[in-house]
Write an enzyme that holds these catalytic residues in place. Structure first.
Site, PDB file in Angstrom:
ATOM      1  CB  ALA A  81      -0.914   0.012   1.221  1.00 56.27           C
ATOM      2  N   GLY A  90      -0.650  -7.615  -6.213  1.00 53.38           N
ATOM      3  CA  GLY A  90      -1.050  -8.987  -5.891  1.00 53.38           C
ATOM      4  C   GLY A  90      -0.999  -9.326  -4.419  1.00 53.38           C
ATOM      5  CB  SER A  91      -1.778  -7.386  -1.351  1.00 53.65           C
ATOM      6  OG  SER A  91      -3.129  -7.048  -1.613  1.00 53.65           O
ATOM      7  CB  SER A  92      -5.555 -11.032  -2.735  1.00 55.39           C
ATOM      8  OG  SER A  92      -6.384 -12.135  -2.461  1.00 55.39           O
ATOM      9  CB  ALA A  93      -1.903 -14.070  -4.973  1.00 60.00           C
ATOM     10  CB  ALA A  94       1.637 -11.838  -1.661  1.00 57.72           C
ATOM     11  CG  ASP A 129      -2.578 -13.862  -8.523  1.00 56.57           C
ATOM     12  OD1 ASP A 129      -2.802 -15.049  -8.824  1.00 56.57           O
ATOM     13  OD2 ASP A 129      -3.484 -13.063  -8.199  1.00 56.57           O
TER      14      ASP A 129
END
Length: 302
Positions: A81, A90-94, A129
């Site tokens: 962010a 790709g924060s969700s996948a990470a 991702d």
């Protein structure tokens, strides 16, 4: 025992959208990491410092369909962010990958995180991702086989990551795409399916000149695809940066779903990229510090 795991974000370099219909995608892991910490507890507790993108309990539930685990979980995506706004790395996948590794105390979590992240996205998305978060580095990915082949970074190819400042929902664009049909859409889809493998081949060659040259055709096809499907891939200033870069002999393209989030500027050297950015500062919202991360998911401490 406390377990901490981290996983990198990603940037899609080519094959966006086309990967959904069997074409290869090229993606790079970047050195912005989601961190998951798991500690024993009597019930599931959740702390989210800096979490900005997804509902954290949905991430936990996607990985634990049989019930939430009895542990205290801290999920941190601060690195994804900027001043509270998501960048689009790709924060969700990470985070899904990092949490899976922390819960299992293992990095052997590829198949399970592909399935969990698909549940999290409502069965949409390609999984590229997740592949980047698990494997790291520069990779070529196939949705059909779920295979991710490691590629070398080409000599003489420099890049900058540019953030538009406009957040975009990949899921919403995929829903819009899925609802469309018709001849113009099918023609541009076919063209994208032809040029995406050529783009992957250029990356596979590790030839910077071939990559930059092939991008000229690729971007033209992607633009027509966006128009025919009314996806706005080049909105949020991507179109002006694309044109300005080409006029200066450089390449700029939106990454992933487009329409906001980030784009990639490519050239032969750091100096020519920096000169362009100084000259066209009026078109650039912000340059984001990112480097290729050779590491995928890892256990930080046990």
């Amino acid at each position: 025992m406390t377990v901490i795991a981290s996983a990198p974000g990603k940037i899609v370099l080519s094959g966006e959208y086309a990967v959904l219909w069997g074409a290869p995608a090229v993606c790079m892991a970047v050195d912005r990491r989601a961190v998951a910490t798991v500690q024993p507890a009597n019930a599931c507790g959740l702390t989210t410092p800096g979490f900005t993108d997804s509902d954290p309990f949905r991430v936990v539930d996607a990985l634990s369909p049989g019930g939430r685990p009895a542990c205290d979980i801290t999920l941190d995506t601060t690195a994804f962010a900027n001043n509270g706004s998501k960048i689009g790395l790709g924060s969700s996948a990470a985070l899904t990958v990092a949490l899976a590794a922390a819960l299992d105390n293992s990095v052997e979590i590829y198949e399970q995180t592909l399935a969990a992240h698909k549940r999290l996205q409502g069965n949409s998305g390609s999984g590229v991702d997740v592949a980047a978060a698990v494997h790291g580095g520069l990779l070529e990915y196939s949705m059909a086989s779920r295979e991710a082949a490691s590629l070398p970074w080409p000599n003489g190819l420099a890049f900058r990551v540019i953030w538009t400042g406009v957040p975009v929902s990949t899921g919403e664009k995929l829903k819009k795409l899925a609802a469309q049909a018709g001849q113009p859409a099918m023609r541009s889809r076919s063209a994208l399916l032809l040029v995406a493998p050529r783009m992957a081949q250029a990356w596979r060659s590790a030839d910077a000149g071939a990559i930059l040259e092939t991008y000229v055709t690729y971007i033209g096809v992607l633009r027509q695809f966006s128009v025919d499907h009314d996806l706005g891939i080049f909105d949020a200033g991507h179109d002006k940066l694309t044109d300005a870069a080409m006029a200066d002999g450089l390449i700029y393209k939106p990454s992933g779903a487009g329409g906001g989030d980030i784009g990639m500027l490519f050239g032969r050297s750091d100096s020519e990229l920096d000169a362009f950015l100084a000259k066209r500062a009026d078109l650039v919202h912000r340059v984001i510090a990112c480097e290729l991360d050779p590491d995928g998911v890892r256990l930080e401490r046990q």
